[in-house]
Design a protein around this motif. Structure first.
Motif, PDB file in Angstrom:
ATOM      1  N   ARG A 186      49.091  33.155  32.602  1.00  0.00           N
ATOM      2  CA  ARG A 186      48.643  31.770  32.792  1.00  0.00           C
ATOM      3  C   ARG A 186      48.683  31.373  34.263  1.00  0.00           C
ATOM      4  O   ARG A 186      47.777  30.699  34.762  1.00  0.00           O
ATOM      5  CB  ARG A 186      49.514  30.825  31.962  1.00  0.00           C
ATOM      6  N   ASP A 200      40.923  29.730  27.558  1.00  0.00           N
ATOM      7  CA  ASP A 200      40.454  28.407  27.166  1.00  0.00           C
ATOM      8  C   ASP A 200      40.904  27.452  28.273  1.00  0.00           C
ATOM      9  O   ASP A 200      42.100  27.177  28.435  1.00  0.00           O
ATOM     10  CB  ASP A 200      41.087  28.017  25.822  1.00  0.00           C
ATOM     11  N   GLU A 202      40.676  24.254  28.777  1.00  0.00           N
ATOM     12  CA  GLU A 202      41.358  23.018  28.392  1.00  0.00           C
ATOM     13  C   GLU A 202      42.815  23.303  28.047  1.00  0.00           C
ATOM     14  O   GLU A 202      43.726  22.570  28.464  1.00  0.00           O
ATOM     15  CB  GLU A 202      40.622  22.371  27.218  1.00  0.00           C
ATOM     16  N   GLU A 203      43.048  24.363  27.299  1.00  0.00           N
ATOM     17  CA  GLU A 203      44.415  24.752  26.957  1.00  0.00           C
ATOM     18  C   GLU A 203      45.203  25.112  28.213  1.00  0.00           C
ATOM     19  O   GLU A 203      46.372  24.747  28.364  1.00  0.00           O
ATOM     20  CB  GLU A 203      44.383  25.950  25.997  1.00  0.00           C
ATOM     21  N   LEU A 204      44.529  25.827  29.141  1.00  0.00           N
ATOM     22  CA  LEU A 204      45.176  26.231  30.395  1.00  0.00           C
ATOM     23  C   LEU A 204      45.550  25.002  31.232  1.00  0.00           C
ATOM     24  O   LEU A 204      46.651  24.920  31.778  1.00  0.00           O
ATOM     25  CB  LEU A 204      44.237  27.147  31.177  1.00  0.00           C
ATOM     26  N   LEU A 206      46.083  21.940  30.178  1.00  0.00           N
ATOM     27  CA  LEU A 206      47.167  21.207  29.515  1.00  0.00           C
ATOM     28  C   LEU A 206      48.512  21.884  29.756  1.00  0.00           C
ATOM     29  O   LEU A 206      49.527  21.210  29.959  1.00  0.00           O
ATOM     30  CB  LEU A 206      46.889  21.101  28.008  1.00  0.00           C
ATOM     31  N   TRP A 207      48.514  23.230  29.745  1.00  0.00           N
ATOM     32  CA  TRP A 207      49.747  23.959  30.046  1.00  0.00           C
ATOM     33  C   TRP A 207      50.209  23.640  31.467  1.00  0.00           C
ATOM     34  O   TRP A 207      51.398  23.416  31.711  1.00  0.00           O
ATOM     35  CB  TRP A 207      49.524  25.461  29.887  1.00  0.00           C
ATOM     36  N   THR A 231      46.660  12.917  30.647  1.00  0.00           N
ATOM     37  CA  THR A 231      46.026  13.863  29.737  1.00  0.00           C
ATOM     38  C   THR A 231      44.671  14.231  30.313  1.00  0.00           C
ATOM     39  O   THR A 231      44.245  13.672  31.332  1.00  0.00           O
ATOM     40  CB  THR A 231      45.829  13.239  28.343  1.00  0.00           C
TER      41      THR A 231
END
Length: 275
Positions: A186, A200, A202-204, A206-207, A231
């Motif tokens: 990541r 992904d 968006e997932e990255l 958010l992490w 967010t």
């Protein structure tokens, strides 16, 4: 979760590197000052063996200075290490004197045998998008003086003279086949060493927002709206990522967030921390 992937060109790069290693005196390993350990290919330790190595922490202008000092102190217990920025040129002038110092003993022994001083042959290695080309341009002033046919050169590779006594062989960026620790994958993806298509976004993003909340909340201040939680939706509104119906394009918001992070607009960060 373990991330497993190894593009064919990287397997080929590993074979070429192993073959070319015998032609060089010193290996210059380029790492990212923001992730000084996560950006270092563990396979290189195995491949390089006892070959003299100079470690350069590039992109130091994007890293937290205090952490860079701590990392250099830690890393120098193993091998010579310096921090620099291949974009601004800061720290680049340290490289040639360091290389000369590293081969001084070897060349002194040759001189005792009547052998004239040789060109210092250097190989530069590192992960993709680490700044090798930018560093070479800094060292050559943008005018790369390529040297003719020499051992160790395969199609697509060239020896480049970066100093009157130093020749350098560039190598393709090389990752390793499996990230045992998903956090390393990541971090590499967040800073652009892995193609965006692999994760992904968006997932990255958010992490990474969660990482900032825990380790560096001030880095998110540019997205802050009063006391609201940050967010992708709030970032998207802040950056005008609106689509039909007033909804937020969260993918575009994630792309903007990652781009601003990678280019230093969120301030200096260091993601590899210890102690």
């Amino acid at each position: 979760m373990s991330i497993q992937w190894f593009p064919g060109h990287m397997a080929k790069a590993r074979r070429l590197l192993t073959d070319q290693l015998r032609w060089v005196d010193v290996v210059v390993e380029l790492a990212d000052a923001r992730i000084p350990t996560s950006s270092r290919n563990p396979l290189l330790h195995e491949i390089l063996g006892k070959k003299p190595k100079l470690l350069l922490l590039n992109k130091a202008d994007l890293a937290e200075p205090d952490w860079t000092v701590k990392w250099l102190e830690k890393l120098r217990s193993i091998s010579p290490a310096y921090a620099l920025s291949a974009v601004t040129g800061k720290g680049v002038k340290q490289i040639v004197p360091a290389l000369e110092s590293m081969v001084q003993q070897k060349q002194a022994k040759l001189a005792e045998k009547g052998v004239r001083p040789q060109m210092i042959k250097v190989m530069i290695v590192g992960i993709p998008n680490i700044g090798k080309s930018s560093l070479i341009n800094q060292l050559t002033g943008g005018a790369q003086v390529k040297v003719g046919n020499k051992p160790g050169v395969t199609r697509g590779n060239q020896w480049v003279r970066i100093h009157d006594r130093v020749e350098l062989l560039d190598t393709p960026g090389m990752l390793w086949p499996k990230f045992e620790d998903p956090e390393i994958g990541r971090k590499l993806a967040v800073l652009g060493a892995i193609k965006d298509e692999v994760f992904d976004l968006e997932e990255l993003a958010l992490w990474m927002i969660d990482w900032f909340r825990l380790h560096s909340p001030q880095s998110l201040s540019r997205y802050q709206n009063s006391d609201s939680d940050i967010t992708l939706e709030t970032i998207g509104i802040k950056r005008g990522c609106l689509i039909r119906g007033g909804r937020v394009d969260t993918l575009k918001a994630a792309q903007i967030f990652l781009r601003e992070l990678r280019t230093g607009q969120l301030g200096p960060i260091t993601m590899d921390i210890f102690g």
